[in-house]
Structures are given as C-alpha cells and as structure tokens.
Design a protein around this motif. Structure first.
Motif, PDB file in Angstrom:
ATOM      1  N   TRP A 190       3.596   8.409   7.970  1.00 57.57           N
ATOM      2  CA  TRP A 190       2.498   8.116   7.050  1.00 57.57           C
ATOM      3  C   TRP A 190       2.665   8.828   5.712  1.00 57.57           C
ATOM      4  CZ3 TRP A 190      -1.012   4.438   6.849  1.00 57.57           C
ATOM      5  CH2 TRP A 190      -1.199   3.673   7.991  1.00 57.57           C
ATOM      6  N   LYS A 191       3.219  10.023   5.736  1.00 57.74           N
ATOM      7  CA  LYS A 191       3.503  10.704   4.471  1.00 57.74           C
ATOM      8  C   LYS A 191       4.556   9.947   3.673  1.00 57.74           C
ATOM      9  CE  LYS A 191       2.266  15.419   5.856  1.00 57.74           C
ATOM     10  NZ  LYS A 191       2.769  16.794   6.114  1.00 57.74           N
ATOM     11  N   ALA A 192       5.576   9.439   4.368  1.00 58.80           N
ATOM     12  CA  ALA A 192       6.619   8.666   3.700  1.00 58.80           C
ATOM     13  C   ALA A 192       6.048   7.356   3.162  1.00 58.80           C
ATOM     14  CB  ALA A 192       7.770   8.385   4.671  1.00 58.80           C
ATOM     15  N   LEU A 193       5.174   6.702   3.946  1.00 55.86           N
ATOM     16  CA  LEU A 193       4.573   5.453   3.485  1.00 55.86           C
ATOM     17  C   LEU A 193       3.716   5.680   2.247  1.00 55.86           C
ATOM     18  CD1 LEU A 193       4.073   2.429   3.922  1.00 55.86           C
ATOM     19  CD2 LEU A 193       2.076   3.057   5.301  1.00 55.86           C
ATOM     20  N   ASP A 194       2.994   6.774   2.208  1.00 55.12           N
ATOM     21  CA  ASP A 194       2.180   7.108   1.040  1.00 55.12           C
ATOM     22  C   ASP A 194       3.055   7.145  -0.214  1.00 55.12           C
ATOM     23  OD1 ASP A 194      -0.562   8.479   0.073  1.00 55.12           O
ATOM     24  OD2 ASP A 194       1.120   9.535  -0.836  1.00 55.12           O
ATOM     25  N   TYR A 195       4.223   7.752  -0.093  1.00 53.04           N
ATOM     26  CA  TYR A 195       5.156   7.825  -1.232  1.00 53.04           C
ATOM     27  C   TYR A 195       5.646   6.434  -1.614  1.00 53.04           C
ATOM     28  CZ  TYR A 195       9.371   8.669  -3.926  1.00 53.04           C
ATOM     29  OH  TYR A 195      10.336   8.633  -4.905  1.00 53.04           O
ATOM     30  N   VAL A 197       4.402   3.380  -0.975  1.00 49.84           N
ATOM     31  CA  VAL A 197       3.358   2.501  -1.507  1.00 49.84           C
ATOM     32  C   VAL A 197       3.011   2.903  -2.943  1.00 49.84           C
ATOM     33  CG1 VAL A 197       0.941   1.809  -1.282  1.00 49.84           C
ATOM     34  CG2 VAL A 197       2.405   1.889   0.734  1.00 49.84           C
ATOM     35  N   ASP A 198       2.897   4.188  -3.182  1.00 46.72           N
ATOM     36  CA  ASP A 198       2.574   4.693  -4.518  1.00 46.72           C
ATOM     37  C   ASP A 198       3.624   4.278  -5.544  1.00 46.72           C
ATOM     38  OD1 ASP A 198       1.255   6.209  -6.545  1.00 46.72           O
ATOM     39  OD2 ASP A 198       2.607   7.880  -6.162  1.00 46.72           O
ATOM     40  N   HIS A 199       4.907   4.256  -5.127  1.00 43.75           N
ATOM     41  CA  HIS A 199       6.009   3.983  -6.051  1.00 43.75           C
ATOM     42  C   HIS A 199       6.506   2.541  -5.990  1.00 43.75           C
ATOM     43  CE1 HIS A 199       6.052   8.390  -5.964  1.00 43.75           C
ATOM     44  NE2 HIS A 199       6.701   8.334  -7.098  1.00 43.75           N
ATOM     45  N   SER A 200       5.755   1.667  -5.352  1.00 43.18           N
ATOM     46  CA  SER A 200       6.215   0.289  -5.186  1.00 43.18           C
ATOM     47  C   SER A 200       5.809  -0.605  -6.354  1.00 43.18           C
ATOM     48  CB  SER A 200       5.666  -0.317  -3.890  1.00 43.18           C
ATOM     49  OG  SER A 200       6.315   0.232  -2.773  1.00 43.18           O
ATOM     50  N   TYR A 201       6.721  -1.499  -6.697  1.00 43.54           N
ATOM     51  CA  TYR A 201       6.419  -2.574  -7.637  1.00 43.54           C
ATOM     52  C   TYR A 201       5.899  -3.790  -6.882  1.00 43.54           C
ATOM     53  CZ  TYR A 201       7.186  -6.459 -10.867  1.00 43.54           C
ATOM     54  OH  TYR A 201       7.013  -7.581 -11.639  1.00 43.54           O
ATOM     55  N   MET A 202       6.393  -3.960  -5.655  1.00 42.89           N
ATOM     56  CA  MET A 202       5.958  -5.087  -4.829  1.00 42.89           C
ATOM     57  C   MET A 202       5.488  -4.599  -3.469  1.00 42.89           C
ATOM     58  SD  MET A 202       8.800  -8.041  -5.632  1.00 42.89           S
ATOM     59  CE  MET A 202       7.849  -9.277  -4.745  1.00 42.89           C
ATOM     60  N   LEU A 203       4.471  -5.270  -2.947  1.00 40.06           N
ATOM     61  CA  LEU A 203       3.933  -4.971  -1.623  1.00 40.06           C
ATOM     62  C   LEU A 203       3.806  -6.286  -0.867  1.00 40.06           C
ATOM     63  CD1 LEU A 203       2.603  -2.869   0.320  1.00 40.06           C
ATOM     64  CD2 LEU A 203       0.415  -3.465  -0.730  1.00 40.06           C
ATOM     65  N   THR A 204       4.461  -6.367   0.300  1.00 44.40           N
ATOM     66  CA  THR A 204       4.354  -7.561   1.139  1.00 44.40           C
ATOM     67  C   THR A 204       3.709  -7.187   2.468  1.00 44.40           C
ATOM     68  OG1 THR A 204       6.254  -8.710   0.169  1.00 44.40           O
ATOM     69  CG2 THR A 204       5.647  -9.315   2.410  1.00 44.40           C
ATOM     70  N   ASP A 214      -8.071  -0.317  12.769  1.00 44.78           N
ATOM     71  CA  ASP A 214      -7.113   0.240  11.813  1.00 44.78           C
ATOM     72  C   ASP A 214      -7.744   0.508  10.450  1.00 44.78           C
ATOM     73  OD1 ASP A 214      -5.079   0.310  13.591  1.00 44.78           O
ATOM     74  OD2 ASP A 214      -3.905  -1.313  12.733  1.00 44.78           O
ATOM     75  N   VAL A 215      -9.055   0.647  10.402  1.00 44.63           N
ATOM     76  CA  VAL A 215      -9.725   0.837   9.115  1.00 44.63           C
ATOM     77  C   VAL A 215      -9.221   2.089   8.403  1.00 44.63           C
ATOM     78  CG1 VAL A 215     -11.696   2.058  10.175  1.00 44.63           C
ATOM     79  CG2 VAL A 215     -11.962   0.939   7.956  1.00 44.63           C
ATOM     80  N   ASP A 216      -8.943   3.153   9.156  1.00 43.30           N
ATOM     81  CA  ASP A 216      -8.421   4.376   8.534  1.00 43.30           C
ATOM     82  C   ASP A 216      -7.026   4.145   7.962  1.00 43.30           C
ATOM     83  OD1 ASP A 216     -10.710   5.754   9.149  1.00 43.30           O
ATOM     84  OD2 ASP A 216      -9.912   6.625  11.001  1.00 43.30           O
ATOM     85  N   ALA A 217      -6.215   3.345   8.657  1.00 44.51           N
ATOM     86  CA  ALA A 217      -4.864   3.047   8.185  1.00 44.51           C
ATOM     87  C   ALA A 217      -4.921   2.271   6.874  1.00 44.51           C
ATOM     88  CB  ALA A 217      -4.109   2.249   9.242  1.00 44.51           C
ATOM     89  N   VAL A 218      -5.771   1.267   6.813  1.00 49.28           N
ATOM     90  CA  VAL A 218      -5.899   0.466   5.597  1.00 49.28           C
ATOM     91  C   VAL A 218      -6.410   1.328   4.452  1.00 49.28           C
ATOM     92  CG1 VAL A 218      -7.058  -1.501   4.536  1.00 49.28           C
ATOM     93  CG2 VAL A 218      -6.214  -1.669   6.883  1.00 49.28           C
ATOM     94  N   ASN A 219      -7.327   2.240   4.735  1.00 55.21           N
ATOM     95  CA  ASN A 219      -7.834   3.131   3.693  1.00 55.21           C
ATOM     96  C   ASN A 219      -6.749   4.060   3.163  1.00 55.21           C
ATOM     97  OD1 ASN A 219     -10.442   2.108   3.692  1.00 55.21           O
ATOM     98  ND2 ASN A 219     -11.177   3.544   5.224  1.00 55.21           N
ATOM     99  N   LEU A 220      -5.863   4.500   4.049  1.00 51.56           N
ATOM    100  CA  LEU A 220      -4.743   5.342   3.603  1.00 51.56           C
ATOM    101  C   LEU A 220      -3.818   4.557   2.687  1.00 51.56           C
ATOM    102  CD1 LEU A 220      -3.880   7.250   6.911  1.00 51.56           C
ATOM    103  CD2 LEU A 220      -4.789   8.257   4.810  1.00 51.56           C
ATOM    104  N   LYS A 222      -4.685   1.942   0.915  1.00 50.35           N
ATOM    105  CA  LYS A 222      -5.452   1.649  -0.294  1.00 50.35           C
ATOM    106  C   LYS A 222      -5.440   2.853  -1.246  1.00 50.35           C
ATOM    107  CE  LYS A 222      -9.257  -0.353   0.629  1.00 50.35           C
ATOM    108  NZ  LYS A 222     -10.671  -0.566   1.057  1.00 50.35           N
ATOM    109  N   LYS A 223      -5.552   4.040  -0.670  1.00 54.25           N
ATOM    110  CA  LYS A 223      -5.521   5.252  -1.479  1.00 54.25           C
ATOM    111  C   LYS A 223      -4.164   5.411  -2.157  1.00 54.25           C
ATOM    112  CE  LYS A 223      -6.068  10.282  -1.175  1.00 54.25           C
ATOM    113  NZ  LYS A 223      -6.309  11.437  -0.255  1.00 54.25           N
ATOM    114  N   ALA A 224      -3.090   5.117  -1.420  1.00 54.42           N
ATOM    115  CA  ALA A 224      -1.748   5.239  -1.995  1.00 54.42           C
ATOM    116  C   ALA A 224      -1.504   4.184  -3.075  1.00 54.42           C
ATOM    117  CB  ALA A 224      -0.704   5.109  -0.888  1.00 54.42           C
ATOM    118  N   TRP A 225      -2.012   2.966  -2.878  1.00 51.26           N
ATOM    119  CA  TRP A 225      -1.833   1.886  -3.847  1.00 51.26           C
ATOM    120  C   TRP A 225      -2.647   2.146  -5.110  1.00 51.26           C
ATOM    121  CZ3 TRP A 225       1.691  -1.573  -4.631  1.00 51.26           C
ATOM    122  CH2 TRP A 225       1.436  -2.766  -5.327  1.00 51.26           C
ATOM    123  N   GLY A 226      -3.845   2.746  -4.918  1.00 49.82           N
ATOM    124  CA  GLY A 226      -4.683   3.114  -6.052  1.00 49.82           C
ATOM    125  C   GLY A 226      -5.560   1.976  -6.541  1.00 49.82           C
TER     126      GLY A 226
END
Length: 340
Positions: A190-195, A197-204, A214-220, A222-226
């Motif tokens: 999850w720490k790696a995913l946060d990085y 997602v934050d640095h992604s140009y594309m999200l699929t 999985d509401v907590d997962a989606v919120n995590l 969402k927080k990384a995407w901003g």
C-alpha cells in the motif's frame, strides 16, 4: 514520462480465463462465490443473519461471531487451497498481454488472491525483463515475503539476504474494516501504491467494482490521486462490464471532466491499443494534437510467436535507451491519413 498504474479486481481474472483455467477450474467475483466453489457444506448448521450470497457479507458476519472461529478457519483454508490450484492455460491470456503492455516504470496493483497474474509475469520474463511492478494489495497465494529483510518473490523463492524460504503472504479476507498496516507485505504494497498513484499520468481500473468492504482501500487511492482539479491532463481508463453511468458514479472522484475512456473489453482499452507506450501515446494525442491509430496494438488472436514479433522493435528500442520512458510511439500517425 510518468507512470501508468493499473488496479485489478476479480473481473480481470474472469476476463483472463473466461473458459476456465488450464484444468477447467473457474474463478469468480465475490457474489455467489461459496456456491460456485462448492464451499457451502462448511456453513452447514450455521444460521446466517445476512441473506446475501456475497462472500464479503457472509465472511464479515462469521468473523464477528466468536462461535464461528473454527468455521472461519476452515473457510480461509479452503479458499486458499482453491485459488492456489489455479493454473494459466498454455496459450496467451489477457494477463500476459496486460503485463507486456507496460514497462518497469509502471505498476499493476491487484486485489485478487489467485496466482494467475504472477504466473503470467514469470512466463513474460522469457520475453523481456522490462516489466511492471506487481503489488498484491490483499496478499496472494503465489507470493512469499521475508518480513525481516523486506524481500518478496514467489512462494518457492528464498530470501537473498538470510537465504530462508519466503513465508506465504497473509490473505486479507473481506471483513468490513480491513487493517492494511498489520501485515508487513500488505503494508509495504500500500505504501508503494500510494507512490505510484501519486506519480501516475494514467490510471486504469480493470474489473474492480470498489465493493463496500473496500471503502478504506478506495479512500487510500483517492488520497494518493488527490483533487481531480489538480489532475486536468491525466487520463483515467476503466474496463468493466457495468454500464457507463454506474462506472462514472463509482469513479467520479478520480475523473477530471471528459478525461476518461470506458470499455467493456481489454482489447478496446489504451493498454491493448497502445501497448508499452500508453502514456507516451495518450500524452502526444491529447496534449500535442498528434493523431494516434489504435488499430496497431494487440489483437485477440495473437499467439506467442505473434506477440514476440509484434514487440520486437519496441524491445530493441528499450534496450538501446536503457528502458527510459522518453521513447517514441509507433502508434502515432505522423503526416499520415489516420482514416486510410
């Protein structure tokens, strides 16, 4: 060029083995999973309060009932054994094409327990070492982990530091309130995913319905995407079988205006249309106004030889550029008639 992050749910595995695995076994979404895997006898004599057939609802109730602890243990054991038994067919699958559509700057994060993505990754290594990072957000039956040295690999792999066999990763079962920090491997993912997602140009998002457990997962994520107002150029792609209105309602907090592509098939997604150059092609198309031709990508009838031939020029180019992402795209139409 920045990363392309792909999030996988159960629908992706179903798309990868629509006719079953190598031995005819099928995977399934959570709804009706117990019946489809013939696990109902485990619940014999248990009077459930929930009327739902969804494994998430059933498991959550059993987990909260102290008298059902042995049933929970048996259910977990049977689920682990079943998913561990799945094998990819010999011919290429969507999982093989998915992995080969990305490079090592990119990431695939999966919620699935089954080993099929890992099996695909291993055989894709025979074609190229320039493959995406794999993160198993709920654990995986094919992945082992050395918590002492933060090393992971397949379950038959040994830690390169202490030379001990890797321990199987814990599977994070579908309780309502999941703890993403208690397990070392899942916490690291999850720490790696946060990085990423934050640095992604594309999200699929592929075959993932963002269930209520999985509401907590989606919120995590969402927080990384901003804030989507800070993502005016990024592109979101969703591959799913639901209608477009349902998809938009689920993922509206990730999509800026019209910057999304929706498809019911992997082969109609950016991944298949522009493999290994998704970000480069989409950026050139939408930000530089260079036309692109999506018919030049992966085809459903590709066998292994066709895949290798198709990728050969790009793999040579990547070797010459040491895998860097400032690579030209063969999907762009420079001075050509795109409708020809």
């Amino acid at each position: 060029m920045r990363s392309h992050t792909v999030i996988l749910g159960a629908g992706a595995t179903i798309a990868a083995i629509p006719d079953g695995d190598k031995n005819g076994k099928s995977s399934s979404v959570m709804n009706g999973l117990l019946k489809k895997l013939n696990l109902e006898e485990i619940l014999a004599g248990v009077e459930l309060q929930t009327k739902s057939e969804n494994l998430e609802d059933i498991y959550s109730e059993l987990f909260e009932r102290e008298e059902c602890s042995e049933i929970v243990r048996k259910l977990e054991e049977r689920l682990y054994d079943y998913f561990a038994s799945l094998e990819l067919p010999d011919e290429p699958t969507i999982y093989d094409l998915l992995i080969l559509s990305l490079t090592n700057k990119d990431c695939i994060a999966t919620f699935n327990w089954d080993p099929l993505l890992i099996q695909a990754y291993i055989r894709c290594l025979k074609i190229t070492l320039n493959l995406p990072q794999i993160l198993c957000l709920h654990g995986n039956v094919a992945v082992g982990f050395c918590e002492e040295h933060t090393e992971f690999g397949t379950v038959d792999y040994y830690c390169p530091t202490c030379h001990k066999k890797l321990n199987p990763t814990k599977l994070l079962y579908p309780v309502k309130n999941k703890d993403y920090s208690s397990d070392g491997y899942i916490n690291w993912c999850w720490k790696a995913l946060d990085y990423f997602v934050d640095h992604s140009y594309m999200l699929t998002i592929f075959g993932y319905s963002a269930p209520k457990s999985d509401v907590d997962a989606v919120n995590l994520m969402k927080k990384a995407w901003g804030n989507i107002e800070d993502r005016p150029l990024e592109e979101v792609s969703v591959i799913d079988i639901v209608d477009e209105a349902t998809m938009l309602n689920t993922w509206k907090d990730f999509i800026h205006s019209h910057h999304y592509r929706y498809s019911n098939s992997f082969f109609d997604s950016y991944l298949a249309k522009f493999p290994r150059r998704t970000c480069e092609t989409v950026f050139a198309t939408f930000s530089l106004n260079v036309p692109s031709d999506g018919s030049r990508g992966f085809k459903e009838n590709f066998n292994w030889d066709m895949i290798k031939e198709f990728l050969s020029d790009m793999l040579v180019e990547e070797q010459e550029n040491k895998g860097k992402s400032n690579l030209k795209s063969k999907y762009l139409v420079w001075g050509e008639d795109v409708n020809k």
